[in-house]
Design an enzyme around this catalytic site. Structure first.
Site, PDB file in Angstrom:
ATOM      1  CB  SER A 263      -6.105  -1.010   2.311  1.00  0.00           C
ATOM      2  OG  SER A 263      -4.947  -0.451   1.708  1.00  0.00           O
TER       3      SER A 263
ATOM      4  CE1 TYR B 173      -5.761   2.413   6.893  1.00  0.00           C
ATOM      5  CE2 TYR B 173      -4.276   1.376   5.317  1.00  0.00           C
ATOM      6  CZ  TYR B 173      -5.480   1.981   5.603  1.00  0.00           C
ATOM      7  OH  TYR B 173      -6.420   2.142   4.614  1.00  0.00           O
TER       8      TYR B 173
END
Length: 241
Positions: free
Chosen positions: A136, A149
């Site tokens: 990400s 996350y």
């Protein structure tokens, strides 16, 4: 990488970015095996003539189920795409759910490491092979509201970089794909400026074909540029995101 005739395992391929990845790869002549954990989405993907392994990669049993289903199969491409987020914000009432955090850490980090380790002999036996880890933009700089996350994606980024160095000179290439905010169930309710998942998948597939080390998708190109100039500025921007 020449995709025609290759076989790929794509985790998390029954929805979101993964759903577009498996279709675009099939369109390039790849035999696709995918994994999902939602029975309805697995059934819908099978109805679209895909081989689907139903397993939850948030626990060891799911890893075991995938590996059992792949026993004896030749895999040329492993795409670790499955991932999840979890609320972990001490500014909210109550304490974060540690069980949910543990499952997220296992899914986002442990599962790719386990699959890579188990499938490495198969991948090394192929004339040309690739591991694709989907991290990400938040692996570059975190946002305050999603520390678990962000930490898992930053860890997978570090793992990918070290693994690429280890495998230099072998037939196995390591590609890291860093998506921005993409229109998926994971990002529901998080603003309106999101990349369509089909475009994200297209850029990742293009990176596979070109044997890239990294694919900075969409707005992540800008974040990477800012980070290269001033990591502190990139962090400051993203922590407010």
């Amino acid at each position: 990488m020449q995709l025609q005739g290759k076989t790929a395992l794509v985790t998390g391929g029954t929805d979101g970015i993964g759903g577009h990845l498996i279709r675009q790869l099939r369109g390039k002549g790849v035999t696709v095996i995918t994994q999902g954990r939602n029975p309805e989405r697995c059934a819908a993907t099978r109805a679209d003539r895909f081989e689907v392994i139903e397993a939850d990669l948030g626990a060891q049993a799911g890893i075991d189920a995938v590996l059992a289903a792949l026993s004896g199969r030749q895999i040329d491409i492993l795409i670790n795409n499955a991932g999840a987020g979890v609320d972990h914000d001490f500014r909210d009432p109550g304490l974060p759910d540690l069980a949910a955090a543990d499952a997220t850490i296992f899914l986002n980090l442990n599962a790719p490491i386990h699959l890579i380790t188990a499938l490495m002999p198969v991948l090394k036996s192929r004339p040309e092979a690739m591991i694709v880890n989907v991290t990400s933009g938040l692996a570059i700089a975190p946002r305050a509201g999603g520390p678990v996350y962000c930490a898992t994606k930053a860890a997978l980024r570090s793992y990918s970089q070290a693994l690429r160095a280890q495998l230099k000179g072998t037939t196995v290439h390591v590609l890291e794909a860093l998506p921005p905010v993409v229109e998926t169930k994971l990002t529901a309710g998080r603003g309106n400026r999101k990349m369509p998942p089909e475009e994200c998948a297209r850029q990742i597939v293009s990176g596979i074909e070109s044997n890239a080390d990294e694919v900075n998708v969409g707005a992540v190109k800008v974040l990477q540029l800012v980070h290269s100039i001033s990591p502190a500025l990139a962090r400051s921007i993203m922590l407010r995101f």
